[in-house]
Design a protein around this motif. Structure first.
Motif, short mmCIF file in Angstrom:
data_model
loop_
_atom_site.label_atom_id
_atom_site.label_comp_id
_atom_site.label_asym_id
_atom_site.label_seq_id
_atom_site.Cartn_x
_atom_site.Cartn_y
_atom_site.Cartn_z
N GLY A 238 0.81 -1.21 0.00
CA GLY A 238 0.00 0.00 0.00
C GLY A 238 0.84 1.25 0.00
N ALA A 239 0.16 2.39 0.11
CA ALA A 239 0.82 3.69 -0.07
C ALA A 239 1.18 4.33 1.26
CB ALA A 239 -0.08 4.63 -0.86
N LEU A 240 2.33 4.95 1.29
CA LEU A 240 2.70 5.91 2.33
C LEU A 240 2.73 7.26 1.63
CD1 LEU A 240 3.57 6.01 5.38
CD2 LEU A 240 5.91 6.26 4.52
N ILE A 241 1.84 8.17 2.04
CA ILE A 241 1.73 9.46 1.36
C ILE A 241 2.09 10.59 2.31
CG2 ILE A 241 -0.04 8.58 -0.19
CD1 ILE A 241 -2.11 10.18 1.45
N ASP A 242 2.45 11.74 1.72
CA ASP A 242 2.73 12.91 2.53
C ASP A 242 1.44 13.69 2.78
OD1 ASP A 242 2.20 14.37 0.20
OD2 ASP A 242 4.32 14.71 -0.25
N SER A 243 1.54 14.81 3.46
CA SER A 243 0.36 15.58 3.83
C SER A 243 -0.33 16.24 2.64
CB SER A 243 0.73 16.64 4.87
OG SER A 243 1.71 17.53 4.34
N GLN A 244 0.31 16.16 1.46
CA GLN A 244 -0.29 16.69 0.25
C GLN A 244 -0.93 15.60 -0.60
OE1 GLN A 244 -0.26 20.08 0.02
NE2 GLN A 244 0.81 19.91 1.99
N GLY A 245 -0.82 14.35 -0.15
CA GLY A 245 -1.40 13.24 -0.90
C GLY A 245 -0.49 12.64 -1.94
N ASN A 246 0.82 12.98 -1.89
CA ASN A 246 1.78 12.45 -2.86
C ASN A 246 2.42 11.17 -2.33
OD1 ASN A 246 1.42 14.80 -4.48
ND2 ASN A 246 2.84 15.89 -3.14
N LEU A 247 2.67 10.21 -3.22
CA LEU A 247 3.25 8.94 -2.83
C LEU A 247 4.74 9.11 -2.52
CD1 LEU A 247 2.83 5.81 -2.61
CD2 LEU A 247 3.63 5.69 -4.99
N ILE A 248 5.14 8.73 -1.30
CA ILE A 248 6.56 8.81 -0.94
C ILE A 248 7.13 7.43 -0.58
CG2 ILE A 248 6.42 11.20 -0.17
CD1 ILE A 248 6.54 10.09 2.73
N GLY A 249 6.27 6.41 -0.46
CA GLY A 249 6.79 5.10 -0.12
C GLY A 249 5.78 3.99 -0.34
N ILE A 250 6.30 2.76 -0.45
CA ILE A 250 5.46 1.56 -0.54
C ILE A 250 5.61 0.80 0.77
CG2 ILE A 250 5.05 -0.61 -1.76
CD1 ILE A 250 4.32 1.82 -3.42
N ASN A 251 4.53 0.68 1.53
CA ASN A 251 4.58 0.01 2.82
C ASN A 251 4.98 -1.45 2.62
OD1 ASN A 251 3.63 2.36 4.11
ND2 ASN A 251 1.53 1.80 3.63
N SER A 252 5.97 -1.90 3.41
CA SER A 252 6.57 -3.20 3.12
C SER A 252 6.64 -4.13 4.30
CB SER A 252 7.99 -2.99 2.56
OG SER A 252 8.58 -4.20 2.22
N ALA A 253 6.96 -3.63 5.49
CA ALA A 253 7.20 -4.54 6.62
C ALA A 253 6.98 -3.80 7.93
CB ALA A 253 8.63 -5.09 6.56
N ILE A 254 6.83 -4.59 9.01
CA ILE A 254 6.71 -4.03 10.34
C ILE A 254 7.61 -4.80 11.29
CG2 ILE A 254 4.35 -3.18 10.07
CD1 ILE A 254 3.39 -5.65 11.60
N TYR A 255 7.97 -4.15 12.37
CA TYR A 255 8.62 -4.85 13.47
C TYR A 255 7.53 -5.17 14.46
CZ TYR A 255 11.35 -5.86 17.62
OH TYR A 255 11.86 -6.48 18.73
#
Length: 391
Positions: A238-255
């Motif tokens: 899924g998407a990690l977006i900034d406060s403007q709605g722009n894509l800055i990352g692809i969620n990949s893993a958690i600890y």
């Protein structure tokens, strides 16, 4: 005198009472901010003629901008059962008859993805679609569409899908806007969007906790954005977006020790994802540089035993025969210090620097052999593709 003091006290008391009532019921008369749930409205004069100025307490515009580009991914994979060793034996067939081979079971999976092109290209994690026989994506408008795997890169855990063209002869899908990593900083507000546990499209909020996270043992190539925005199973891709709605990352893993979010999530930065995506779309694969060495971390103990001034660099533990490193004169025991003018801090940095080189280029290297520094040039080879066993 006493009468004057009594009048003064009564006047002050009445004034305070009026001030309390006004500040409670009509705070705007005093120029105070009004709290209306998620935003703060302050009655200040603006260039548009005195309209209220809305604060940044709500991120509904960012979410509204990105949500149509986020898809749910459903995969199915047929588990092939092993063939019975006696299936062709005449005696076995005599007693048990002609037994059809079992088709096996179907394994299903779910994840998320991000539409990055109007033509229907989708970015997601490789582990979401690895081994899938069938891929279906669910759009926010309720449509369920078939998709195909364009290509994947297990070493960065990224994959590119494309929605099947029969769904739209003239594709026009809602593509997300790609952000710029050079504008992202620790402390920035971010939103994670995906399909956690299959409950449906979900938005969570947090901040950028750290940048450039590596040495986690998750992927071969690691340069993660760390965030405390809640990421759970199903959010992958899924998407990690900034406060403007722009894509800055692809969620990949958690600890996590429990399988749920503990506030430590990792996303692949858009700079990495974009590079991998463009290569996959153009060629179907990802090409990286390679020289054919095995490396080892330099510990403080090793540095002392080798008489090294610091622990920076990568210790060459092995050299593949006939590899570019072998042709360039590198030997086990050498310490790699510089690649193409850039310092090597540790084995991970060396891997990243070499992988970024274009195969075929002649690249300068600086090494230490015992107490002597020397330079050499190596013609970069093509990194072999990582083979993945299919279940």
């Amino acid at each position: 005198m006493r009468r004057l003091w009594l009048i003064f006290a009564q006047t002050v008391t009445a004034g305070l009472a009026i001030l309390f009532v006004v500040s409670t019921l009509k705070p705007e008369w005093l120029g105070k901010p009004i709290h209306n749930g998620t935003s703060i409205v302050a009655l200040k004069e603006s260039s548009t003629g005195g309209e209220p100025l809305i604060g940044t307490g709500s991120y509904r515009d960012a979410a509204r901008k990105a949500l149509p580009s986020i898809v749910h991914i459903f995969t199915s994979q047929k588990i092939r059962m092993p063939r019975h060793p006696l299936i062709d034996d005449p005696i076995f067939r005599h007693f048990f008859g002609e037994r059809p081979e079992a088709d096996g079971q179907t394994k299903s999976g779910l994840g998320s993805g991000v539409i990055v092109s109007p033509s229907g290209y989708i970015l997601t994690n490789f582990h979401v679609v690895d081994g899938a026989d069938q891929i279906e994506v669910a759009m926010i408008d309720g449509r369920n569409l078939n998709a195909r795997l364009v290509g994947g890169d297990p070493e960065s855990d990224l994959a590119v899908l494309q929605i099947a063209p029969e769904h739209s002869p003239e594709p026009k899908f809602p593509a997300i806007t790609l952000g710029q990593m050079d504008t992202v900083g620790v402390g920035d507000v971010v939103l994670a969007i995906g399909n956690p546990f299959g409950v449906g499209q979900t938005v969570t909020m947090g901040i950028v906790s750290a940048l450039g996270r590596s040495h986690l043992g998750i992927n071969t190539f690691e340069n993660f954005i760390q965030t405390d925005a809640a990421i759970n199973p199903g959010n992958s891709g899924g998407a990690l977006i900034d406060s403007q709605g722009n894509l800055i990352g692809i969620n990949s893993a958690i600890y996590s020790r429990s399988g749920g979010s503990l506030g430590i999530g990792f996303a692949i930065p858009i700079s990495t994802a974009k590079n991998v995506m463009e290569q996959i779309i153009q060629t179907g694969t990802v090409t990286r540089g390679w020289i054919g060495v095995e490396v080892q971390q330099i510990t403080q103990e090793l540095a002392e035993s080798f008489g090294l001034p610091s622990i920076e660099g990568a210790l060459i533990a092995g050299v593949q025969r006939g590899s570019p490193a072998d042709a360039g004169g590198i030997k086990p025991g050498d310490i790699l210090l510089v690649v193409d003018g850039k310092s090597v801090k540790d084995p991970q940095a060396m891997l990243d620097l070499i992988a970024a080189q274009k195969p075929g280029n002649l690249v300068p290297f600086k090494l230490r052999r015992q107490k002597t520094l020397f330079d050499t040039s190596i013609r970069i080879g093509i990194r072999p593709q990582l083979k993945r066993e299919r279940e």
